[in-house]
Write a protein that holds these residues in place. Structure first.
Motif, mmCIF file in Angstrom:
data_model
loop_
_atom_site.group_PDB
_atom_site.id
_atom_site.type_symbol
_atom_site.label_atom_id
_atom_site.label_comp_id
_atom_site.label_asym_id
_atom_site.label_seq_id
_atom_site.Cartn_x
_atom_site.Cartn_y
_atom_site.Cartn_z
ATOM 1 N N GLN A 202 -4.805 9.932 1.097
ATOM 2 C CA GLN A 202 -5.525 7.817 1.637
ATOM 3 C C GLN A 202 -4.361 6.706 1.389
ATOM 4 O O GLN A 202 -3.669 7.366 0.541
ATOM 5 C CB GLN A 202 -6.730 8.061 1.356
ATOM 6 C CG GLN A 202 -8.147 8.649 1.020
ATOM 7 C CD GLN A 202 -9.473 8.432 0.548
ATOM 8 O OE1 GLN A 202 -9.636 7.059 0.458
ATOM 9 N NE2 GLN A 202 -10.053 9.546 0.045
ATOM 10 N N THR A 203 -4.583 6.168 1.808
ATOM 11 C CA THR A 203 -3.759 4.774 1.112
ATOM 12 C C THR A 203 -4.455 3.606 0.087
ATOM 13 O O THR A 203 -5.772 3.653 1.087
ATOM 14 C CB THR A 203 -3.055 3.774 2.615
ATOM 15 O OG1 THR A 203 -3.329 4.537 3.546
ATOM 16 C CG2 THR A 203 -2.393 3.061 2.412
ATOM 17 N N LYS A 204 -3.440 3.512 -0.458
ATOM 18 C CA LYS A 204 -4.184 2.840 -1.757
ATOM 19 C C LYS A 204 -3.216 1.674 -2.312
ATOM 20 O O LYS A 204 -2.306 2.481 -1.713
ATOM 21 C CB LYS A 204 -4.387 3.228 -3.176
ATOM 22 C CG LYS A 204 -5.190 4.299 -2.556
ATOM 23 C CD LYS A 204 -7.369 4.196 -2.562
ATOM 24 C CE LYS A 204 -8.299 5.390 -1.694
ATOM 25 N NZ LYS A 204 -8.440 6.582 -3.371
ATOM 26 N N GLU A 205 -3.877 0.828 -2.876
ATOM 27 C CA GLU A 205 -3.205 -0.540 -2.985
ATOM 28 C C GLU A 205 -2.900 0.369 -4.727
ATOM 29 O O GLU A 205 -1.483 -0.021 -5.406
ATOM 30 C CB GLU A 205 -3.787 -1.538 -3.180
ATOM 31 C CG GLU A 205 -3.432 -1.882 -2.237
ATOM 32 C CD GLU A 205 -3.718 -3.696 -2.003
ATOM 33 O OE1 GLU A 205 -4.296 -4.243 -2.782
ATOM 34 O OE2 GLU A 205 -4.237 -3.925 -0.386
ATOM 35 N N GLU B 97 1.021 -1.381 0.081
ATOM 36 C CA GLU B 97 0.196 -0.091 0.013
ATOM 37 C C GLU B 97 0.549 1.402 0.374
ATOM 38 O O GLU B 97 1.480 1.497 0.742
ATOM 39 C CB GLU B 97 -0.599 0.012 1.395
ATOM 40 C CG GLU B 97 -2.054 -1.207 1.071
ATOM 41 C CD GLU B 97 -3.258 -0.881 2.419
ATOM 42 O OE1 GLU B 97 -3.073 -0.385 3.471
ATOM 43 O OE2 GLU B 97 -4.060 -1.128 1.729
ATOM 44 N N HIS B 98 0.534 2.634 -1.011
ATOM 45 C CA HIS B 98 1.111 3.995 -1.234
ATOM 46 C C HIS B 98 0.617 5.181 -0.545
ATOM 47 O O HIS B 98 -0.963 4.331 -0.487
ATOM 48 C CB HIS B 98 1.266 3.928 -2.035
ATOM 49 C CG HIS B 98 2.369 2.705 -2.733
ATOM 50 N ND1 HIS B 98 3.355 2.562 -2.628
ATOM 51 C CD2 HIS B 98 1.788 1.630 -3.873
ATOM 52 C CE1 HIS B 98 4.054 1.700 -3.614
ATOM 53 N NE2 HIS B 98 3.254 1.567 -3.579
ATOM 54 N N VAL B 99 0.898 5.898 0.251
ATOM 55 C CA VAL B 99 -0.082 6.961 0.225
ATOM 56 C C VAL B 99 -0.356 7.971 -0.681
ATOM 57 O O VAL B 99 0.691 8.376 -0.637
ATOM 58 C CB VAL B 99 0.626 7.738 1.305
ATOM 59 C CG1 VAL B 99 -0.355 8.726 2.157
ATOM 60 C CG2 VAL B 99 0.279 6.686 2.700
ATOM 61 N N CYS C 190 -2.872 7.953 -6.820
ATOM 62 C CA CYS C 190 -3.580 6.698 -6.456
ATOM 63 C C CYS C 190 -4.369 6.332 -7.906
ATOM 64 O O CYS C 190 -4.527 7.860 -8.122
ATOM 65 C CB CYS C 190 -4.609 6.598 -5.286
ATOM 66 S SG CYS C 190 -5.733 8.162 -5.280
#
Ligand SMILES: [Zn+2]
Length: 61
Positions: A14-17, A6-8, A28
């Motif tokens: 927000q934290t998304k893949e 996961e990255h911010v 994202c």
């Protein structure tokens, strides 16, 4: 095995893949698609540009 790291997101925080990485900064998929569809007259466009400039400044250290 899939990578589920996961990255911010630098835009929405927000934290998304799922998303893209530009000069080691993560954006994202939601923000990326929004950038593509954002009108140049829109205030959001300027916000994105501002974020991009910050990225550029960080990479020119
Ligand atoms: Zn985002």
């Amino acid at each position: 095995m899939e990578d589920h790291t996961e990255h911010v997101c630098i835009i929405c925080g927000q934290t998304k893949e799922e998303g893209i990485t530009i000069v080691s900064q993560f954006i994202c998929e939601d923000c990326e698609s929004e950038m593509v569809h954002t009108d140049t007259e829109d205030a959001k466009y300027h916000y994105f540009i501002h974020q991009m400039r910050q990225i550029s400044m960080q990479t020119h250290v």
